[in-house]
Design a protein around this motif. Structure first.
Motif, PDB file in Angstrom:
ATOM      1  N   ASP A 152       0.936  -1.172   0.041  1.00 14.00           N
ATOM      2  CA  ASP A 152      -0.090  -0.112  -0.010  1.00 14.00           C
ATOM      3  C   ASP A 152       0.932   0.984   0.117  1.00 14.00           C
ATOM      4  O   ASP A 152       1.264   1.786   0.886  1.00 14.00           O
ATOM      5  CB  ASP A 152      -0.803  -0.120   1.193  1.00 14.00           C
ATOM      6  N   TRP A 153       1.160   1.843  -1.311  1.00 15.98           N
ATOM      7  CA  TRP A 153       1.904   2.676  -1.308  1.00 15.98           C
ATOM      8  C   TRP A 153       1.527   4.384  -0.629  1.00 15.98           C
ATOM      9  O   TRP A 153       2.317   5.169  -0.330  1.00 15.98           O
ATOM     10  CB  TRP A 153       2.445   3.131  -2.804  1.00 15.98           C
ATOM     11  N   ASN A 154       0.090   4.175  -0.589  1.00 17.74           N
ATOM     12  CA  ASN A 154      -0.470   5.254   0.185  1.00 17.74           C
ATOM     13  C   ASN A 154      -0.337   5.560   1.370  1.00 17.74           C
ATOM     14  O   ASN A 154      -0.589   6.611   1.877  1.00 17.74           O
ATOM     15  CB  ASN A 154      -1.809   5.486  -0.398  1.00 17.74           C
ATOM     16  N   ARG A 155       0.383   4.401   2.010  1.00 17.94           N
ATOM     17  CA  ARG A 155       0.395   4.507   3.506  1.00 17.94           C
ATOM     18  C   ARG A 155       1.263   5.551   3.928  1.00 17.94           C
ATOM     19  O   ARG A 155       1.227   6.147   5.044  1.00 17.94           O
ATOM     20  CB  ARG A 155       0.537   3.001   4.031  1.00 17.94           C
ATOM     21  N   SER A 156       2.486   5.435   3.058  1.00 19.78           N
ATOM     22  CA  SER A 156       3.688   6.445   3.473  1.00 19.78           C
ATOM     23  C   SER A 156       3.967   7.234   2.164  1.00 19.78           C
ATOM     24  O   SER A 156       4.670   6.634   1.254  1.00 19.78           O
ATOM     25  CB  SER A 156       4.691   6.000   4.074  1.00 19.78           C
ATOM     26  N   GLU A 157       4.203   8.553   2.107  1.00 19.56           N
ATOM     27  CA  GLU A 157       4.471   9.174   1.024  1.00 19.56           C
ATOM     28  C   GLU A 157       6.130   9.233   1.044  1.00 19.56           C
ATOM     29  O   GLU A 157       6.831   9.028   0.030  1.00 19.56           O
ATOM     30  CB  GLU A 157       4.158  10.944   1.014  1.00 19.56           C
ATOM     31  N   VAL A 158       6.759   9.160   2.065  1.00 13.57           N
ATOM     32  CA  VAL A 158       8.315   9.241   2.283  1.00 13.57           C
ATOM     33  C   VAL A 158       8.883   8.018   1.551  1.00 13.57           C
ATOM     34  O   VAL A 158       9.740   7.814   0.888  1.00 13.57           O
ATOM     35  CB  VAL A 158       8.531   9.676   3.668  1.00 13.57           C
TER      36      VAL A 158
END
Length: 221
Positions: A179-185
């Motif tokens: 889930d790449w939306n969990r952490s922008e960094v």
């Protein structure tokens, strides 16, 4: 030319592939169905595991010592820093991903969804899949904390720790389990690392019966 016996979605094989590619060491890739335990493969590695690297007239096994060997024999560009303290942190994080992350996430998601089918070993265990999906959130949050304090996972420069993490996450991304939306960094870190030339061959991997999602090879997601 070096020769690597590998499985495309194995994070341990991917870590070695990234190390070789970053150092521009040409390598022939040979897919190995290690679970069939062929006599020829067992002669190369009696442990019956991949990766196995044939290089400099030697046959090497186990991804961590393989990567250390590559680093010592081909030190440029460096994937381990110079100081003992900084090297410790890189090795700690490599162990984190190859041990803790692998046990809690990769083995619960990738192995259940893909390896079992490839090995004709039955259907995915839903309890394992759910456990892996829960655990990856914790690991992404830990990576976020690290990257909030550092440019790269282990410090100010890219190291083998980043390749170890990217090897696991890229294999999971192939089956849309991150889930790449969990952490922008973390997403920005991964976009940066997968844009490196060393990542090109990995982004072209194709596993029969498991097509990658459209974003897998998209450098801008």
């Amino acid at each position: 030319m070096a020769k690597l016996y590998h499985v495309p979605l194995s994070p341990f094989c991917r870590k070695v592939r990234l190390s070789l590619a970053e150092k521009k060491i040409e390598c022939e890739l040979v897919e190995e169905r290690y679970w069939e335990q062929s006599a020829e493969f067992l002669r190369r590695n009696p442990a019956g595991k991949v990766p196995v690297l044939r290089i400099d007239g030697r046959t090497l096994s186990e991804s961590a010592p393989i990567c250390e060997y590559i680093e010592e024999k081909y030190p440029e560009p460096a994937l381990l820093p110079k100081s003992a303290e900084a090297r410790y942190e890189v090795r700690r994080l490599v162990a984190w991903f190859d041990d803790k992350f692998h046990h809690e996430v990769t083995s619960k998601l990738l192995y259940e969804r893909v390896n079992k089918k490839m090995m004709s070993a039955g259907y995915p265990d839903s309890s394992n899949v759910k456990a892996g999906a829960r655990a990856i959130k914790y690991h992404l949050d830990y990576m976020t904390w690290l990257l909030d304090h550092r440019r790269w996972l282990a410090g100010d420069v890219m190291t083998l720790a980043d390749f170890a993490a990217a090897a696991h996450l890229s294999a999971l991304d192939y089956i849309s389990d991150v889930d790449w939306n969990r952490s922008e960094v973390v997403k920005d870190w991964y976009a940066k690392i997968k844009s490196r030339p060393a990542f090109r061959n990995i982004l072209t991997d194709q596993v029969s019966g498991f097509p990658p999602p459209p974003h897998y090879a998209d450098l801008d997601f």
